[in-house]
Design a protein around this motif. Structure first.
Motif, PDB file in Angstrom:
ATOM      1  N   ASP A 128       0.830  -1.294  -0.079  1.00 62.79           N
ATOM      2  CA  ASP A 128      -0.001  -0.004  -0.261  1.00 62.79           C
ATOM      3  C   ASP A 128       1.021   1.596   0.072  1.00 62.79           C
ATOM      4  O   ASP A 128       0.412   1.898  -0.406  1.00 62.79           O
ATOM      5  CB  ASP A 128      -0.996  -0.658   1.205  1.00 62.79           C
ATOM      6  N   VAL A 129       1.992   1.424   0.058  1.00 66.39           N
ATOM      7  CA  VAL A 129       3.105   2.102   1.058  1.00 66.39           C
ATOM      8  C   VAL A 129       4.428   2.067   0.230  1.00 66.39           C
ATOM      9  O   VAL A 129       4.792   0.912   0.500  1.00 66.39           O
ATOM     10  CB  VAL A 129       3.301   2.805   1.847  1.00 66.39           C
ATOM     11  N   VAL A 130       5.338   2.828  -0.511  1.00 70.50           N
ATOM     12  CA  VAL A 130       6.181   2.456  -0.820  1.00 70.50           C
ATOM     13  C   VAL A 130       7.004   3.447  -0.662  1.00 70.50           C
ATOM     14  O   VAL A 130       6.989   4.678  -0.819  1.00 70.50           O
ATOM     15  CB  VAL A 130       6.309   2.304  -2.062  1.00 70.50           C
ATOM     16  N   LEU A 131       8.117   3.268   0.516  1.00 67.07           N
ATOM     17  CA  LEU A 131       9.148   4.544   0.821  1.00 67.07           C
ATOM     18  C   LEU A 131      10.288   4.486   0.499  1.00 67.07           C
ATOM     19  O   LEU A 131      11.043   3.613   0.639  1.00 67.07           O
ATOM     20  CB  LEU A 131       8.906   4.755   2.749  1.00 67.07           C
ATOM     21  N   LEU A 132      10.765   4.787  -0.080  1.00 66.24           N
ATOM     22  CA  LEU A 132      12.680   5.022  -0.876  1.00 66.24           C
ATOM     23  C   LEU A 132      13.577   5.905  -0.480  1.00 66.24           C
ATOM     24  O   LEU A 132      12.970   7.394  -0.425  1.00 66.24           O
ATOM     25  CB  LEU A 132      12.416   5.050  -2.559  1.00 66.24           C
ATOM     26  N   LEU A 133      14.434   4.975  -0.266  1.00 62.04           N
ATOM     27  CA  LEU A 133      15.500   6.670   0.971  1.00 62.04           C
ATOM     28  C   LEU A 133      16.960   6.016  -0.874  1.00 62.04           C
ATOM     29  O   LEU A 133      17.431   5.337  -0.299  1.00 62.04           O
ATOM     30  CB  LEU A 133      15.677   5.724   1.751  1.00 62.04           C
ATOM     31  N   MET A 143      10.477   6.406 -11.239  1.00 57.45           N
ATOM     32  CA  MET A 143       9.420   5.894 -10.710  1.00 57.45           C
ATOM     33  C   MET A 143       8.868   6.043 -10.287  1.00 57.45           C
ATOM     34  O   MET A 143       6.743   6.139 -10.141  1.00 57.45           O
ATOM     35  CB  MET A 143      10.068   5.680  -8.631  1.00 57.45           C
ATOM     36  N   ARG A 144       8.554   6.896 -11.904  1.00 59.19           N
ATOM     37  CA  ARG A 144       7.348   7.942 -12.108  1.00 59.19           C
ATOM     38  C   ARG A 144       5.796   6.585 -12.521  1.00 59.19           C
ATOM     39  O   ARG A 144       5.329   7.031 -12.625  1.00 59.19           O
ATOM     40  CB  ARG A 144       7.156   8.749 -12.906  1.00 59.19           C
ATOM     41  N   ALA A 145       6.648   5.852 -12.779  1.00 60.36           N
ATOM     42  CA  ALA A 145       6.171   4.759 -13.214  1.00 60.36           C
ATOM     43  C   ALA A 145       5.026   3.917 -12.953  1.00 60.36           C
ATOM     44  O   ALA A 145       4.012   3.183 -12.803  1.00 60.36           O
ATOM     45  CB  ALA A 145       6.970   2.946 -13.971  1.00 60.36           C
ATOM     46  N   LEU A 146       5.407   4.464 -11.186  1.00 60.88           N
ATOM     47  CA  LEU A 146       4.229   4.172 -10.471  1.00 60.88           C
ATOM     48  C   LEU A 146       3.290   4.755 -10.048  1.00 60.88           C
ATOM     49  O   LEU A 146       2.040   4.419  -9.775  1.00 60.88           O
ATOM     50  CB  LEU A 146       5.213   3.517  -8.382  1.00 60.88           C
ATOM     51  N   GLU A 147       3.326   5.553 -10.626  1.00 57.86           N
ATOM     52  CA  GLU A 147       2.455   7.305 -10.470  1.00 57.86           C
ATOM     53  C   GLU A 147       0.604   6.248 -10.984  1.00 57.86           C
ATOM     54  O   GLU A 147       0.067   6.686 -10.171  1.00 57.86           O
ATOM     55  CB  GLU A 147       2.680   7.586 -10.947  1.00 57.86           C
ATOM     56  N   ALA A 148       1.004   5.317 -11.588  1.00 51.88           N
ATOM     57  CA  ALA A 148      -0.953   4.955 -12.279  1.00 51.88           C
ATOM     58  C   ALA A 148      -1.212   4.356 -11.276  1.00 51.88           C
ATOM     59  O   ALA A 148      -2.488   3.953 -10.920  1.00 51.88           O
ATOM     60  CB  ALA A 148      -0.589   4.425 -13.303  1.00 51.88           C
ATOM     61  N   SER A 149      -0.512   3.915 -10.353  1.00 53.99           N
ATOM     62  CA  SER A 149      -1.403   2.716  -8.973  1.00 53.99           C
ATOM     63  C   SER A 149      -0.770   3.507  -7.610  1.00 53.99           C
ATOM     64  O   SER A 149      -2.194   2.694  -7.098  1.00 53.99           O
ATOM     65  CB  SER A 149      -0.138   0.737  -9.153  1.00 53.99           C
ATOM     66  N   TYR A 150      -0.390   4.089  -7.985  1.00 51.25           N
ATOM     67  CA  TYR A 150       0.164   4.887  -6.451  1.00 51.25           C
ATOM     68  C   TYR A 150      -0.307   6.239  -6.533  1.00 51.25           C
ATOM     69  O   TYR A 150       1.009   6.820  -6.583  1.00 51.25           O
ATOM     70  CB  TYR A 150       1.349   4.517  -6.153  1.00 51.25           C
ATOM     71  N   PRO A 151      -1.869   6.745  -6.831  1.00 51.32           N
ATOM     72  CA  PRO A 151      -1.932   8.226  -6.404  1.00 51.32           C
ATOM     73  C   PRO A 151      -1.332   9.428  -5.921  1.00 51.32           C
ATOM     74  O   PRO A 151      -1.528  10.574  -6.127  1.00 51.32           O
ATOM     75  CB  PRO A 151      -3.481   7.552  -7.046  1.00 51.32           C
ATOM     76  N   TYR A 152      -1.038   8.707  -4.628  1.00 53.76           N
ATOM     77  CA  TYR A 152      -0.564   9.906  -3.764  1.00 53.76           C
ATOM     78  C   TYR A 152       0.511   9.276  -3.320  1.00 53.76           C
ATOM     79  O   TYR A 152       1.788   8.800  -3.163  1.00 53.76           O
ATOM     80  CB  TYR A 152      -1.262   9.140  -2.232  1.00 53.76           C
ATOM     81  N   ALA A 153       2.096  10.698  -3.207  1.00 53.34           N
ATOM     82  CA  ALA A 153       2.590  10.869  -3.565  1.00 53.34           C
ATOM     83  C   ALA A 153       3.588  12.007  -2.372  1.00 53.34           C
ATOM     84  O   ALA A 153       2.974  13.163  -2.521  1.00 53.34           O
ATOM     85  CB  ALA A 153       3.819  11.071  -4.660  1.00 53.34           C
ATOM     86  N   LEU A 166       7.735   8.612  -1.659  1.00 50.65           N
ATOM     87  CA  LEU A 166       6.972   8.419  -1.119  1.00 50.65           C
ATOM     88  C   LEU A 166       5.658   8.044  -1.760  1.00 50.65           C
ATOM     89  O   LEU A 166       5.004   8.922  -2.248  1.00 50.65           O
ATOM     90  CB  LEU A 166       6.725   8.568   0.709  1.00 50.65           C
ATOM     91  N   TYR A 167       5.378   6.554  -1.804  1.00 52.63           N
ATOM     92  CA  TYR A 167       4.050   6.408  -2.997  1.00 52.63           C
ATOM     93  C   TYR A 167       2.827   5.257  -2.310  1.00 52.63           C
ATOM     94  O   TYR A 167       3.609   4.754  -1.645  1.00 52.63           O
ATOM     95  CB  TYR A 167       4.517   5.489  -4.343  1.00 52.63           C
ATOM     96  N   SER A 168       1.469   6.023  -2.416  1.00 55.29           N
ATOM     97  CA  SER A 168       0.467   5.463  -1.435  1.00 55.29           C
ATOM     98  C   SER A 168      -0.228   5.311  -2.167  1.00 55.29           C
ATOM     99  O   SER A 168      -0.726   6.348  -3.124  1.00 55.29           O
ATOM    100  CB  SER A 168       0.161   5.920  -0.289  1.00 55.29           C
ATOM    101  N   ARG A 169      -1.216   3.591  -2.512  1.00 48.14           N
ATOM    102  CA  ARG A 169      -2.041   3.861  -2.773  1.00 48.14           C
ATOM    103  C   ARG A 169      -3.674   4.342  -1.823  1.00 48.14           C
ATOM    104  O   ARG A 169      -4.594   4.949  -2.580  1.00 48.14           O
ATOM    105  CB  ARG A 169      -2.501   2.061  -2.588  1.00 48.14           C
ATOM    106  N   LEU A 170      -3.157   4.489  -0.765  1.00 49.86           N
ATOM    107  CA  LEU A 170      -4.185   4.951  -0.146  1.00 49.86           C
ATOM    108  C   LEU A 170      -4.362   6.533   0.583  1.00 49.86           C
ATOM    109  O   LEU A 170      -2.712   7.773   0.171  1.00 49.86           O
ATOM    110  CB  LEU A 170      -4.138   4.200   1.620  1.00 49.86           C
ATOM    111  N   PRO A 171      -5.315   7.846   0.372  1.00 51.73           N
ATOM    112  CA  PRO A 171      -4.996   8.501   1.048  1.00 51.73           C
ATOM    113  C   PRO A 171      -4.304   8.927   1.929  1.00 51.73           C
ATOM    114  O   PRO A 171      -3.744   8.199   2.813  1.00 51.73           O
ATOM    115  CB  PRO A 171      -6.048   9.241   1.439  1.00 51.73           C
TER     116      PRO A 171
END
Length: 361
Positions: A128-133, A143-153, A166-171
């Motif tokens: 649900d959440v991807v955190l990259l350091l 990582m823009r490839a994630l944005e279609a599935s993870y609309p919150y960043a 940080l990318y999230s499926r959840l608000p």
């Protein structure tokens, strides 16, 4: 041979007793990390002391008296992170999908260019959440490839090894990037709306490590952890703190952070889940962490395959069950702990005023 064994005992003893000194110098705090390796060396020295006859008296007896307490110190620190220790967090057996929150945490290593392997892991585990350091602008673009599935960043790529994505499926509610101790070393603070409608605080941190090439003392790192810990405790709300803490799970500072924050460590009683160093099997320890309040149970905990970084990714699936908060006892700080936290925060702020900017800034 006798001289070699006695020298090994001296090294193990120094590496075991020095961290007992509650000072922040890097050359002291560095021995917090390889406790498993120090224990292994100590067991080799112990076997030599027992096996060689000319080491059974005189200097050998003195070496044994020095070595045994050192071994006990290492066992005491490591034991909670073994499968035979009591579990600090209850395992989630029956839970609904809307109760869960899955987090994927990875230090990408700024110069690593294996972005495709990382994306494959994210797609395979569907967190649900991807955190990259440590991401720089190159990583942010890949990582823009994630944005279609993870609309919150929330994005703060940097070329100083302290960037965050940080990318999230959840608000995400009111996401904020803050600099708690050092300019150039960001942390992310927000609430995340779970599928059930409940909200939890999410803190993402990556403080500086104590080393001769980064920070001469652990003071900035310790202060950042404890500032977050106090803020978490004051809120007394469902909370998750995650990131590369540049500290090991069993250190005094991480233990103090848990007492200060009241957060739980799902690794206790399950294993070490060593995430660093991915390329050197004999030199590994747990640097990447997920701590949470007693409102959560743990449904899944994994160290994922390497993808080219010097860190393994860390995957945690939590189940939000606020009804268990009264069952899971949270750590608490005594008066001495609070005084030590005060001292460390002051030391960290003083180090920030006098120290150089983070590498790369």
């Amino acid at each position: 041979m006798k001289a070699v064994v006695l020298m090994l005992v001296a090294v193990v003893a120094a590496a075991s007793y020095l961290p007992l000194i509650r000072r922040e110098a890097w050359w002291i705090r560095v021995f917090d990390f390889p406790r498993l390796q120090i224990l292994a060396l100590g067991l080799v020295a112990l076997a030599a002391l027992v096996c060689f006859r000319d080491l059974r008296a005189g200097s050998g007896a003195l070496a044994l008296a020095v070595l045994l307490p050192a071994l006990l110190i290492q066992v005491h620190r490591i034991y909670p992170y073994t499968p035979v220790a009591p579990k600090e967090v209850i395992a989630a057996r029956d839970f609904r999908p809307e109760e869960t929150l899955a987090l994927f945490v990875a230090n990408v290593l700024m110069g690593n260019r294996e972005s495709g392997r990382l994306l494959d892991l994210v797609r395979a585990y569907r967190p649900d959440v991807v955190l990259l350091l440590e991401p720089d602008a190159w990583w942010e673009e890949r990582m823009r490839a994630l944005e279609a599935s993870y609309p919150y960043a929330v994005k703060d790529p940097r070329d100083n090894r302290y960037g965050m994505l940080l990318y999230s499926r959840l608000p995400l509610v009111d996401p904020e990037i803050r600099f708690l101790v050092r300019e150039g070393v960001p942390s992310m603070h927000m609430r995340i709306r779970l599928r059930s409608g409940a909200a939890a605080w999410l803190y993402c941190i990556h403080p500086e490590p104590p080393s001769p090439t980064e920070a001469e003392t652990s003071a900035p790192r310790d202060a950042e952890l404890l500032i977050v810990g106090r803020e978490v405790k004051d809120r007394d709300a469902p909370t998750i703190v995650t990131g590369d803490l540049n500290d090991v799970a069993w250190s005094y500072t991480t233990t103090l952070f848990q007492k200060t924050s009241g957060l739980l460590d799902p690794r206790k009683g399950r294993g070490m889940f060593n995430t660093f160093h991915a390329r050197i099997p004999l030199m590994r320890w747990p640097l990447d962490h997920v701590f949470h309040s007693n409102h959560f149970l743990v449904a899944e905990l994994r160290r994922l395959p390497a993808f080219g970084s010097d860190h393994f990714p860390f995957f945690v699936r939590l189940a939000f069950r606020p009804d268990v908060a009264t069952v899971q006892e949270e750590p608490s700080a005594g008066a001495e702990d609070r005084e030590e936290a005060d001292r460390k925060i002051r030391a960290g702020r003083e180090a920030e005023r006098s120290g150089p900017p983070p590498a790369g800034d």
